[in-house]
Write a protein that holds these residues in place. Structure first.
Motif, PDB file in Angstrom:
ATOM      1  N   ARG A   1     -30.863  29.931  43.080  1.00 46.67           N
ATOM      2  CA  ARG A   1     -31.712  29.954  44.279  1.00 46.67           C
ATOM      3  C   ARG A   1     -31.185  30.961  45.287  1.00 46.67           C
ATOM      4  O   ARG A   1     -31.943  31.692  45.914  1.00 46.67           O
ATOM      5  CB  ARG A   1     -31.711  28.581  44.943  1.00 46.67           C
ATOM      6  CG  ARG A   1     -32.676  27.579  44.362  1.00 46.67           C
ATOM      7  CD  ARG A   1     -32.426  26.248  45.075  1.00 46.67           C
ATOM      8  NE  ARG A   1     -33.312  25.204  44.613  1.00 46.67           N
ATOM      9  CZ  ARG A   1     -33.070  23.910  44.762  1.00 46.67           C
ATOM     10  NH1 ARG A   1     -31.951  23.514  45.358  1.00 46.67           N
ATOM     11  NH2 ARG A   1     -33.926  23.018  44.336  1.00 46.67           N
TER      12      ARG A   1
ATOM     13  N   LEU B   1     -24.612  22.415  36.131  1.00 42.51           N
ATOM     14  CA  LEU B   1     -26.020  22.807  36.249  1.00 42.51           C
ATOM     15  C   LEU B   1     -26.527  22.687  37.683  1.00 42.51           C
ATOM     16  O   LEU B   1     -27.359  23.477  38.121  1.00 42.51           O
ATOM     17  CB  LEU B   1     -26.867  21.972  35.291  1.00 42.51           C
ATOM     18  CG  LEU B   1     -26.703  22.410  33.834  1.00 42.51           C
ATOM     19  CD1 LEU B   1     -27.129  21.315  32.876  1.00 42.51           C
ATOM     20  CD2 LEU B   1     -27.503  23.680  33.571  1.00 42.51           C
ATOM     21  N   GLY B   2     -26.039  21.691  38.428  1.00 40.49           N
ATOM     22  CA  GLY B   2     -26.404  21.601  39.843  1.00 40.49           C
ATOM     23  C   GLY B   2     -25.972  22.858  40.582  1.00 40.49           C
ATOM     24  O   GLY B   2     -26.734  23.437  41.369  1.00 40.49           O
TER      25      GLY B   2
ATOM     26  N   LEU C   1     -35.741  23.438  35.037  1.00 43.17           N
ATOM     27  CA  LEU C   1     -34.830  24.333  35.753  1.00 43.17           C
ATOM     28  C   LEU C   1     -35.608  25.475  36.398  1.00 43.17           C
ATOM     29  O   LEU C   1     -35.347  25.848  37.549  1.00 43.17           O
ATOM     30  CB  LEU C   1     -33.754  24.876  34.804  1.00 43.17           C
ATOM     31  CG  LEU C   1     -32.753  23.835  34.317  1.00 43.17           C
ATOM     32  CD1 LEU C   1     -31.810  24.440  33.270  1.00 43.17           C
ATOM     33  CD2 LEU C   1     -31.914  23.289  35.484  1.00 43.17           C
TER      34      LEU C   1
ATOM     35  N   VAL D   1     -28.209  25.862  39.522  1.00 46.20           N
ATOM     36  CA  VAL D   1     -29.499  25.904  40.238  1.00 46.20           C
ATOM     37  C   VAL D   1     -29.294  26.449  41.653  1.00 46.20           C
ATOM     38  O   VAL D   1     -30.048  27.314  42.112  1.00 46.20           O
ATOM     39  CB  VAL D   1     -30.152  24.504  40.274  1.00 46.20           C
ATOM     40  CG1 VAL D   1     -31.342  24.479  41.239  1.00 46.20           C
ATOM     41  CG2 VAL D   1     -30.608  24.098  38.877  1.00 46.20           C
TER      42      VAL D   1
ATOM     43  N   ALA E   1     -38.697  25.455  37.424  1.00 51.00           N
ATOM     44  CA  ALA E   1     -39.445  24.948  38.583  1.00 51.00           C
ATOM     45  C   ALA E   1     -38.518  24.723  39.767  1.00 51.00           C
ATOM     46  O   ALA E   1     -38.886  24.972  40.918  1.00 51.00           O
ATOM     47  CB  ALA E   1     -40.146  23.644  38.198  1.00 51.00           C
ATOM     48  N   ARG E   2     -37.313  24.273  39.487  1.00 47.85           N
ATOM     49  CA  ARG E   2     -36.389  23.950  40.588  1.00 47.85           C
ATOM     50  C   ARG E   2     -35.770  25.211  41.173  1.00 47.85           C
ATOM     51  O   ARG E   2     -35.463  25.268  42.356  1.00 47.85           O
ATOM     52  CB  ARG E   2     -35.325  22.970  40.096  1.00 47.85           C
ATOM     53  CG  ARG E   2     -35.971  21.648  39.683  1.00 47.85           C
ATOM     54  CD  ARG E   2     -34.992  20.668  39.067  1.00 47.85           C
ATOM     55  NE  ARG E   2     -35.712  19.571  38.416  1.00 47.85           N
ATOM     56  CZ  ARG E   2     -35.128  18.543  37.847  1.00 47.85           C
ATOM     57  NH1 ARG E   2     -33.809  18.449  37.841  1.00 47.85           N
ATOM     58  NH2 ARG E   2     -35.842  17.591  37.276  1.00 47.85           N
TER      59      ARG E   2
END
Lengths: 430, 430
Positions: A323, A315-316, A32, A319, A34-35
């Motif tokens: 961001r 969770l998508g 997570l 993220v 890293a993304r």
């Protein structure tokens, strides 16, 4: 390049979905980070009762004071997986006021108060994401809101409730009646002790409101959605459906009128052809069929509920929202600029399959046909079956408005020769 | 609130896709403006030949000098729908250097040089979006890159080439041979005059590279993708498949090894069970099946090619990129942090269906079985059919590595009693 200050996430609710969100946030923390481009830290978990042991969650993070949690002021994102209208609504609004973006899985709240929540998010420059609110893990909100943002969606036709699809699939494949199939769904954990929200179509109606709103860039509230449950679907209906090369599904249908000037949203059982991609959606799976001007026909298929699938969608969103926070931006908010009128059910145009119990004597068919004709409903096919003075007439119509069909059925009930209207089922997906 | 300065978009290429993009930008300008938050203006169209009449496009916008167009310096977005490696690559790089974001439908270029293009976009703080590069209108890049950003994708199994799916579907439903089905596909416009890129799997391999890269957060180049065409699939193979309750599809398969430490990407014809959702994807449609840890099994289905569907995907990206420009943000760039090794085909583990022509005499089965056993390939079922001194053996294996299977087949060819290996087909989707 990794920022060192972690993004702080609070979790409201730690049931089937919430505990899975917490688990993945912990076990997949490096992925997570890293993304997202920064570590994502679980900063607090609001629960109803402290007594329950929550494996893998630091007890120091757990609180029963959700309000204090969302007021902390240092949160980047609040994940709401409590469900229901209150206290979820107040907590989300408070989260926005204290600077957090929100990820929610709350279909009922979004369907009822989506506009106000979007306005609150916009006012504070924060995100409101809710992929998990419709069809669990299936990416649907994001494709409709973003991938099809340059297209014109004309129809959304979906199996968006796994419980009812399980029941109807069972009736179809085994010949079971509704009660027997419901009992099995309950025994297997697919249906709740009180299955009303599912079998009466309330759950699907909330999803239909959300989908219609996004698809048509128009506010559609739960009250705008026509709703009919599937408790009266019988084994005989399935037999009739099979005779027409169809099966029966509980569908959420959002349509733009052919003239483009209005939209409708509805939930009801319907016959669909076996050749339609939705017909082969089995068990508790969900699938949504989308028709648009340029893209044509698309279908999205997957598990519509459950802890893990719903957590995947949450969770998508998490993220994406993280961001956005890092980039100092927000994602697309509510798009309701089209503001098309939502027409009542009477304006919906579709086909109908009607079974009548009639007297087995000459002239009945002519009488019945006259009633259809007088109401402007054109008949496609009629099948007549007689035995022992009783007979049944099965009429399939061409496309007609729901109002015209309702008028027809009322007049048929008044005919002496019609002993009863055994069933009326809409025919979709042709 | 609508900003007044329009966002300027240049279009490189005005063929089947480009002309449709231009048409929708013009006819749906008000919708696009509302969805973006500012008017979106077609600022220039680069074409190869000026002679062709382009309906609905202001001739003053049309130029043959694509380089000068992308160097203008006032462009917000460049839409590249030329295809091929050059001049597309140089034009896209030049566009970034001059401050534009890029929307591309170029699978070949992305599969070959995706990393360098993403780097160029990142260097200049611009977006590179390419939803249209894989599976036409089907939202796939965005769901994989964003909706599943909090999940762990383990497998992507897709029908990503409409031409070959049309041919295989025709062979399956009519019993036609490959050439006959190809001729029909050509006559109907589904196959190009030179069908090599489709039938030899080059097109699907490019898409597999792109999908694997996004799914596994790892750079996967076209050269990393094992590729086998479908020109040798026969009517007999379909008969064998049906005997096993399967059909045959040309699949793009991207897999994470069970130990999680490496990935593979491959394109080849394979048998899949009729009960698998991909088995019922007919005609030129595409569909991609995704398996992930939390979400479970998802499928995305729709038209994989054609002017309108591809334009839908391009326009969805265009709206997203325009919104990012307005918000001063960029969307997610390349995510290759996992940097997993891409294993060669020999490491792929799957099941196999092998047809052998053998001598019809006692002991042959024992000999053949010994060869499998010596190479560590475990047999699931064997079917023996004999007539007139000739016989065939159909062997279906348990899971084994491709290297072990290749060694087995080599040894089988050296047996005196094996007259030939009629076909080898992988069995997937179980």
């Amino acid at each position: 390049m990794m920022r060192t200050r972690p993004l702080k996430v609070a979790l409201l609710g730690c049931g089937v979905v919430g505990s899975e969100v917490a688990r993945i946030m912990t076990t997949h923390a490096a992925d997570l980070a890293a993304r997202v481009g920064a570590p994502v830290e679980l900063a607090g978990v609001a629960v109803r009762r402290l007594s329950k042991v929550r494996e893998g969650i630091d007890p120091a993070l757990v609180t029963t004071d959700a309000t204090a949690l969302v007021k902390r002021g240092d949160l980047d994102v609040v994940v709401e997986v409590i469900g229901g209208i209150e206290p979820a609504r107040t907590l989300i609004t408070t989260a926005f006021e204290h600077g957090a973006s929100v990820v929610s899985a709350n279909k009922a709240l979004l369907a009822q108060d989506g506009a106000a929540l979007h306005a609150a998010a916009g006012e504070h420059g924060r995100d409101l994401y809710y992929e998990a609110a419709v069809a669990g893990a299936i990416p649907l909100i994001r494709p409709l809101r973003e991938s099809l943002a340059g297209d014109k969606v004309n129809r959304v036709l979906g199996i968006v409730n796994g419980t009812t699809n399980f029941i109807l699939d069972k009736m179809d494949s085994t010949g079971a009646g509704y009660q027997e199939a419901l009992d099995e769904a309950t025994a297997l954990g697919y249906a709740e002790a009180d299955p009303t929200a599912d079998v009466e179509g309330f759950d699907a109606a909330a999803k239909a409101a959300i989908l219609a709103g996004i698809a048509f860039h128009t506010r559609v509230r739960l009250d705008d959605v026509y709703r009919e449950g599937m408790t009266e679907v019988t084994a005989a209906d399935f037999a009739s459906a099979r005779g027409m090369g169809c099966t029966i599904k509980l569908l959420a249908i959002c349509e733009r009128a052919r003239d483009g000037g209005s939209v409708t949203a509805r939930v009801h059982p319907a016959m669909i052809p076996l050749s339609h991609p939705l017909a082969s959606v089995r068990g508790a799976y969900n699938a949504v069929f989308v028709e648009s001007d340029a893209a044509g026909q698309l279908m999205f298929y997957g598990p519509g509920a459950g802890g893990s699938p719903t957590a995947s969608a949450v969770l998508g969103d998490l993220v994406a929202v993280c961001r956005n926070r890092l980039g100092g931006a927000t994602g697309p908010g509510e798009s309701a600029y089209a503001a098309l009128p939502v027409s009542p059910m009477g304006d919906v145009v579709t086909r109908y399959h009607i079974s009548l119990d009639v007297a087995d004597k000459p002239g009945v068919l002519a009488q019945v046909a006259t009633v259809f004709s007088e109401h402007g409903v054109s008949i496609d096919t009629v099948r007549q079956q007689g035995k022992d003075g009783e007979a049944s007439l099965v009429v399939v119509t061409h496309r007609a408005s729901d109002a015209a069909l309702t008028g027809t059925v009322e007049a048929l009930r008044n005919l002496d020769t019609v002993r009863g209207v055994a069933s009326i089922m809409r025919v979709e997906g042709e």
